[in-house]
Write a protein that holds these residues in place. Structure first.
Motif, PDB file in Angstrom:
ATOM      1  N   SER A 172       0.807  -1.352   0.092  1.00  0.00           N
ATOM      2  CA  SER A 172       0.105   0.044  -0.009  1.00  0.00           C
ATOM      3  C   SER A 172       0.586   1.386  -0.113  1.00  0.00           C
ATOM      4  N   PHE A 173       0.361   2.390  -0.317  1.00  0.00           N
ATOM      5  CA  PHE A 173       0.910   3.679  -0.080  1.00  0.00           C
ATOM      6  C   PHE A 173      -0.028   4.525   0.790  1.00  0.00           C
ATOM      7  N   PHE A 174       0.716   5.489   1.480  1.00  0.00           N
ATOM      8  CA  PHE A 174       0.125   6.487   2.336  1.00  0.00           C
ATOM      9  C   PHE A 174       0.666   8.053   1.906  1.00  0.00           C
ATOM     10  N   LEU A 175      -0.232   8.752   1.953  1.00  0.00           N
ATOM     11  CA  LEU A 175       0.230  10.270   1.560  1.00  0.00           C
ATOM     12  C   LEU A 175      -0.130  11.209   2.567  1.00  0.00           C
ATOM     13  N   VAL A 176       0.799  12.171   2.770  1.00  0.00           N
ATOM     14  CA  VAL A 176       0.777  13.122   3.791  1.00  0.00           C
ATOM     15  C   VAL A 176       1.098  14.587   3.040  1.00  0.00           C
ATOM     16  N   LEU A 177      -0.104  15.343   3.063  1.00  0.00           N
ATOM     17  CA  LEU A 177       0.155  16.822   2.632  1.00  0.00           C
ATOM     18  C   LEU A 177      -0.078  17.753   3.583  1.00  0.00           C
ATOM     19  N   SER A 178       1.241  18.680   3.820  1.00  0.00           N
ATOM     20  CA  SER A 178       1.453  19.683   4.936  1.00  0.00           C
ATOM     21  C   SER A 178       1.816  20.927   4.231  1.00  0.00           C
ATOM     22  N   SER A 206      -3.975  13.610   5.791  1.00  0.00           N
ATOM     23  CA  SER A 206      -3.288  12.418   5.375  1.00  0.00           C
ATOM     24  C   SER A 206      -4.520  11.751   4.463  1.00  0.00           C
ATOM     25  N   TYR A 207      -3.965  10.794   3.566  1.00  0.00           N
ATOM     26  CA  TYR A 207      -4.608  10.004   2.755  1.00  0.00           C
ATOM     27  C   TYR A 207      -3.971   8.608   2.613  1.00  0.00           C
ATOM     28  N   GLY A 208      -4.901   7.605   2.878  1.00  0.00           N
ATOM     29  CA  GLY A 208      -4.505   6.304   2.794  1.00  0.00           C
ATOM     30  C   GLY A 208      -4.758   5.524   3.997  1.00  0.00           C
ATOM     31  N   GLN A 209      -4.559   4.091   4.177  1.00  0.00           N
ATOM     32  CA  GLN A 209      -3.653   3.393   3.355  1.00  0.00           C
ATOM     33  C   GLN A 209      -4.427   3.113   2.038  1.00  0.00           C
TER      34      GLN A 209
END
Length: 695
Positions: A591-597, A606-609
């Motif tokens: 899986s992948f997980f994204l963090v926008l800041s 955050s977006y995911g998993q």
């Protein structure tokens, strides 16, 4: 072998259940027992619920926390029917303990959650459907406890024939005083009753907890909460500070007297720590591995929620293991691995079926390899009088799966796992006021160069015998495994043009990405060598996901533009919507997980998993990933869209950071020499990029 088979049957029954029919429900409503439907297993939940089929308010579909249920979706016994067999009225008193003693005569042992309002029995008493009632005070009399401490779970232990003879003897020769006669009667028929209690109780100058499994005959503990959950969890008082409780447990009757019986159980509280998490409704095996999730138990009933807890559990009673064997790979039962236990030479992938959080229909696709330090658990003997049996030494041997099968057990040329432990024996220490015995003396426990471990030394350290006990203190070391394989120290597999590992194995070479077969070998007192008559497949993965180098690995695009937004440069236009593109690969990607800041004031979203195998996780038709990473291979692809307004008022003309965490599926442990620990923080690769955006 049969223990593992029953676990597999339970999992299959839960994953592919038979939906209850209306006819079945009517039969259940009529009050008759359908006990045969529970021959493969039975349980009760902590909460009442309504089956989501038919008319919601129809009492046929109401399920009580006192009903006995089958994982195939049938109500085997209504609680009101259990109580009606003892009294002249129908009332639901709940169910706290369960042991099905005989299907033909429909003989069930149980306890209720509430006292009998007519005063015939209490919630802590052990009740049989033939009318026998054993007071709670009799169960705990040998512990020096003189009051009702409640009853959470119970199992009769020993030969089934002896158990029935005991019950018949009680009927023919009624007991005058259970508190003084119970232990003698059980001993006369060479059986026992194991149970757990609802709270903490002091007796015989010792504390007994609701997380312990207790023996009526011994008047002592069979397994503490720390024994059950192992060193990977903060279980046990006073050493670790938490008692998780035992709400339900199942064990083979024939394992009475076993040094380390195979016990399946549930806890009273949950634990949340990444992959080693469990709920108080999951069925666990020793050391905390989840064998059956709570939702797998109840899914056939179609409840509105799948977390309903577990109050009681009964499983068929398989024969105990009789010869040494490997039982766990990576601290998970071999039954959970494809090829985890097969005949010598038979195939298997060596991957574990991981439920994780996937919908049941998808769990078969998310298969896990193992990596780093691999703990290997096993069994040496059931003989309680001679804890080593006739095993003098043992080792875990292995071969790459395509290599020839060694024909001679104990061959020095056979590859074997070497392990060195530091365990602790009694030592007298000064605490500033007086001398006190503590488990402080370090003792090296090591295999030789060919992987052989002295069996007596190992068992002494594991169970606190020999040099590990004196008249003041016992130093057992429950964290011991048969071996811990440092798989990461094997040669690196394939490498790329920059000499970096690709995560792929090399043909014809034993490396850290390979597929192996393991088995147990041992020598007996006559110097005869033996080996298991089965093998255990295991797939290694010691390379984390590989994110392509900048700028291909992670990019931020404006919609319908191929060129990424410059790092902290002016976008040239206002936009709320951005596209995330990336490129990564892994042999066992998960899986992948994204963090926008960023923004003013700084904010984070955050977006995911986002699992490769799940098309319903919010990024349908965008992820462009499969089980080995992004697709097509070697191409930077569109992963998902993000709306910058998710940052709220912080979305201003500013520079932003986007991080990606790419996870693989490998089960990884670390080994300190004293402890084996689950590695939940080193199963991903991280990358970051910056970009400018404004409303």
């Amino acid at each position: 072998m049969r223990t593992k088979l029953f676990i597999v049957l339970w999992i299959l029954a839960a994953l592919y259940p038979a939906r209850p029919t209306l006819d079945t429900a009517h039969a259940q409503e009529d009050g008759g027992l359908r006990l045969d439907a529970c021959r493969e297993g039975a349980f009760s939940t902590e909460e009442d619920f309504v089956m989501q089929m038919g008319e919601p308010e129809n009492p046929i579909y109401y399920v009580s926390d006192g009903d006995i249920l089958s994982p195939t979706g049938e109500i085997c016994v209504r609680n009101t029917e259990l109580i009606r067999r003892l009294t002249d009225f129908e009332i639901d008193l709940g169910l706290d303990a369960l042991d099905i003693l005989d299907f033909e005569s429909e003989l069930i042992a149980f306890s209720t959650e509430l006292d009998d309002p007519h005063g015939r029995f209490g919630a802590g008493d052990l009740i049989l459907t033939n009318g026998i009632i054993i007071p709670n005070e009799a169960l705990v009399s040998a512990f020096g406890i003189g009051y009702d401490v409640g009853l959470d779970e119970v199992k009769f232990m020993g030969s089934p024939d002896n158990i029935m003879n005991f019950i018949n003897d009680v009927i023919e020769n009624p007991v005058e005083n259970w508190e003084t006669e119970l232990v003698d009667r059980l001993g006369r028929f060479e059986i026992d009753i194991w149970f757990s209690i609802e709270g903490t109780a002091w007796g015989n100058d010792k504390r007994f907890l609701d997380g312990d499994i207790l023996s009526v005959v011994k008047g002592d503990t069979i397994a503490t909460n720390a024994d059950l959950l192992g060193a990977s969890f903060p279980a046990g008082i006073p050493n670790n500070g938490v008692d998780f409780g035992v709400d339900a447990f199942a064990v083979a009757r024939e394992e009475l007297g076993a040094v380390q019986p195979t016990i399946l159980f549930s806890t009273e509280i949950l634990y949340n720590d990444g992959e080693r998490s469990f709920t108080d409704g999951d069925v666990l095996v020793r050391d905390g591995g989840v064998v059956i999730t709570n939702d797998m138990l109840v899914v056939a009933f179609k409840p509105s929620a799948f977390f309903l807890g577990l109050d009681a559990l009964w499983l068929p009673s398989p024969s105990p293991k009789s010869s040494p064997s490997i039982t766990h790979l990576c601290d998970w039962p071999t039954a959970e691995f494809d090829g985890g236990t097969v005949a010598v030479g038979d195939p298997g992938t060596g991957l574990r079926a991981s439920p994780l959080t996937a919908p049941p229909a998808l769990t078969s696709t998310n298969m896990q390899p193992c990596g780093m330090d691999i703990p290997i658990r096993g069994f040496l003997t059931t003989d309680p009088n001679d804890p080593v049996g006739n095993v003098t030494r043992f080792r875990v041997a292995y071969r790459e799966f395509s290599e020839p099968i060694p024909t001679v057990a104990g061959d020095p040329a056979t590859y074997a796992v070497t392990t060195t432990w530091t365990v602790y024996a009694p030592k007298q220490v000064w605490n500033g006021m007086n001398w006190k015995w503590e488990c402080k003396t370090p003792v090296k426990l090591a295999t030789d160069a060919y992987g052989w471990m002295n069996a007596k030394d190992f068992m002494d350290a594991r169970y606190g015998t020999g040099q590990f006990v004196n008249q003041w203190i016992r130093c057992d070391n429950p964290e011991l495994r048969l071996a811990v394989w440092d798989s990461d120290s094997l040669p690196v597999g394939q490498v790329d043009a920059d000499n970096q590992p690709t995560g792929e194995p090399l043909a014809g070479v034993q490396d850290r990405e390979d597929h192996y077969v393991l088995w147990l070998e041992w020598e007996d007192t006559s110097l005869t060598m033996h080996r298991e008559d089965v093998e255990h497949h295991i797939q290694l993965d010691n390379t984390l996901p590989i994110i392509a180098q900048n700028p291909d690995g992670l990019q931020v695009h404006l919609p319908n533009e191929e060129k990424g937004i410059a790092a902290c440069g002016d976008t040239g236009t206002s936009t709320d919507q951005i596209e995330i593109w990336g490129q990564f690969k892994d042999q066992y990607y998960q899986s992948f997980f994204l963090v926008l800041s960023g923004g003013n004031p700084p904010a984070t979203v955050s977006y995911g998993q986002h699992y490769y195998y799940d098309p319903t996780d919010g990024t349908t038709a965008i992820k462009n990933t499969d089980e080995t990473g992004t697709i097509p291979d070697g191409t930077t692809v569109h992963l998902r869209d993000i709306n910058m307004t998710a940052l709220g008022k912080s979305f201003q003309d500013c520079c932003y950071a986007l991080e990606i965490y790419v996870y693989d599926r490998a089960i990884r442990h670390s080994f300190t020499g004293s402890q084996v620990n689950v590695y939940t923080s080193l199963n991903y690769t991280h990358a970051i990029t910056t970009f400018a955006a404004h409303p």
